[in-house]
Motif scaffolding. Structure first.
Motif, PDB file in Angstrom:
ATOM      1  N   GLN A  36      50.782  34.918  31.120  1.00 59.23           N
ATOM      2  CA  GLN A  36      52.056  35.625  30.974  1.00 59.23           C
ATOM      3  C   GLN A  36      52.692  35.312  29.612  1.00 59.23           C
ATOM      4  O   GLN A  36      53.232  36.192  28.947  1.00 59.23           O
ATOM      5  N   MET A  37      52.619  34.039  29.209  1.00 62.70           N
ATOM      6  CA  MET A  37      53.204  33.652  27.931  1.00 62.70           C
ATOM      7  C   MET A  37      52.444  34.312  26.778  1.00 62.70           C
ATOM      8  O   MET A  37      53.054  34.736  25.797  1.00 62.70           O
ATOM      9  N   SER A  38      51.129  34.419  26.888  1.00 63.11           N
ATOM     10  CA  SER A  38      50.337  35.099  25.859  1.00 63.11           C
ATOM     11  C   SER A  38      50.755  36.560  25.738  1.00 63.11           C
ATOM     12  O   SER A  38      50.875  37.099  24.636  1.00 63.11           O
ATOM     13  N   PHE A  39      50.984  37.188  26.877  1.00 64.99           N
ATOM     14  CA  PHE A  39      51.464  38.575  26.883  1.00 64.99           C
ATOM     15  C   PHE A  39      52.786  38.680  26.136  1.00 64.99           C
ATOM     16  O   PHE A  39      52.969  39.549  25.280  1.00 64.99           O
ATOM     17  N   MET A  40      53.720  37.787  26.442  1.00 64.47           N
ATOM     18  CA  MET A  40      55.032  37.815  25.782  1.00 64.47           C
ATOM     19  C   MET A  40      54.893  37.540  24.290  1.00 64.47           C
ATOM     20  O   MET A  40      55.557  38.173  23.469  1.00 64.47           O
ATOM     21  N   ALA A  41      54.031  36.594  23.924  1.00 63.61           N
ATOM     22  CA  ALA A  41      53.822  36.260  22.509  1.00 63.61           C
ATOM     23  C   ALA A  41      53.263  37.465  21.756  1.00 63.61           C
ATOM     24  O   ALA A  41      53.729  37.790  20.657  1.00 63.61           O
ATOM     25  N   ASN A  42      52.292  38.148  22.341  1.00 64.77           N
ATOM     26  CA  ASN A  42      51.704  39.317  21.683  1.00 64.77           C
ATOM     27  C   ASN A  42      52.691  40.473  21.585  1.00 64.77           C
ATOM     28  O   ASN A  42      52.713  41.205  20.599  1.00 64.77           O
ATOM     29  N   LYS A  43      53.508  40.619  22.599  1.00 61.83           N
ATOM     30  CA  LYS A  43      54.462  41.722  22.614  1.00 61.83           C
ATOM     31  C   LYS A  43      55.637  41.492  21.665  1.00 61.83           C
ATOM     32  O   LYS A  43      56.054  42.401  20.948  1.00 61.83           O
ATOM     33  N   HIS A  44      56.171  40.285  21.641  1.00 60.13           N
ATOM     34  CA  HIS A  44      57.414  40.034  20.906  1.00 60.13           C
ATOM     35  C   HIS A  44      57.243  39.287  19.587  1.00 60.13           C
ATOM     36  O   HIS A  44      58.138  39.330  18.745  1.00 60.13           O
ATOM     37  N   TYR A  45      56.123  38.595  19.402  1.00 68.99           N
ATOM     38  CA  TYR A  45      55.941  37.768  18.201  1.00 68.99           C
ATOM     39  C   TYR A  45      54.597  38.044  17.531  1.00 68.99           C
ATOM     40  O   TYR A  45      53.993  37.154  16.951  1.00 68.99           O
ATOM     41  N   LYS A  46      54.151  39.265  17.596  1.00 68.28           N
ATOM     42  CA  LYS A  46      52.792  39.609  17.158  1.00 68.28           C
ATOM     43  C   LYS A  46      52.446  39.063  15.768  1.00 68.28           C
ATOM     44  O   LYS A  46      51.384  38.484  15.584  1.00 68.28           O
ATOM     45  N   ASP A  47      53.315  39.221  14.803  1.00 63.66           N
ATOM     46  CA  ASP A  47      53.008  38.822  13.433  1.00 63.66           C
ATOM     47  C   ASP A  47      53.928  37.712  12.924  1.00 63.66           C
ATOM     48  O   ASP A  47      54.177  37.623  11.712  1.00 63.66           O
ATOM     49  N   LYS A  48      54.438  36.889  13.825  1.00 64.97           N
ATOM     50  CA  LYS A  48      55.318  35.815  13.365  1.00 64.97           C
ATOM     51  C   LYS A  48      55.224  34.602  14.279  1.00 64.97           C
ATOM     52  O   LYS A  48      54.781  34.693  15.424  1.00 64.97           O
ATOM     53  N   PHE A  49      55.642  33.476  13.748  1.00 69.18           N
ATOM     54  CA  PHE A  49      55.606  32.225  14.493  1.00 69.18           C
ATOM     55  C   PHE A  49      56.784  32.128  15.451  1.00 69.18           C
ATOM     56  O   PHE A  49      57.855  32.690  15.210  1.00 69.18           O
ATOM     57  N   PHE A  50      56.574  31.384  16.535  1.00 66.08           N
ATOM     58  CA  PHE A  50      57.646  31.112  17.482  1.00 66.08           C
ATOM     59  C   PHE A  50      57.433  29.734  18.100  1.00 66.08           C
ATOM     60  O   PHE A  50      56.362  29.140  17.993  1.00 66.08           O
ATOM     61  N   VAL A  51      58.482  29.249  18.759  1.00 68.98           N
ATOM     62  CA  VAL A  51      58.453  27.976  19.473  1.00 68.98           C
ATOM     63  C   VAL A  51      58.764  28.256  20.933  1.00 68.98           C
ATOM     64  O   VAL A  51      59.602  29.103  21.254  1.00 68.98           O
TER      65      VAL A  51
END
Length: 127
Positions: A36-51
């Protein structure tokens, strides 16, 4: 805040450069949560870093394999544990052994957010 999600096991808020989660009482965080977290990361942070920030207000367990799966999320550059419970500080030291990225314990959300800014800034220097 950009958006939020309510899953059976937690509530997640998506912000500009971080995910804030509050796990439900008594759940076991499993590798499926990382999906689920991978899905959110790909959807909302595709080309940028997040914590990823977990605000531990409830009692729950984590399957250590979840950390190995979390290591695979390339643009997640840090993991912050926020809790007022001193036991969580000891647990976060153990969790750090399973995690390849920066992992830090904080007793306030404000301190975690300041650290998040530093971690992302550092990651962007090496981009």
């Amino acid at each position: 805040m950009i958006t939020s999600y309510n899953f059976d096991f937690c509530h997640v808020e998506i912000h500009h450069d971080y995910i804030l989660s509050v796990m439900n009482e008594g759940v076991i965080v499993s590798p499926e949560f990382i999906t689920q977290m991978s899905f959110m990361a790909n959807k909302h942070y595709k080309d940028k870093f997040f914590v990823y920030i977990t605000h531990r207000v409830n009692s729950y367990s984590v399957n250590p394999i979840s950390y190995f799966e979390g290591n695979k999320i390339k643009n997640m550059v840090g993991f912050a544990v926020v809790s007022e419970d001193p036991k969580q500080q000891s647990l976060s030291k153990i969790e750090r052994t399973f995690f390849d990225k920066e992992l830090q314990y904080f007793d306030t959300l404000q301190a975690a957010l300041q650290w998040k800014d530093e971690v992302i800034k550092k990651a962007n220097k090496f981009k």
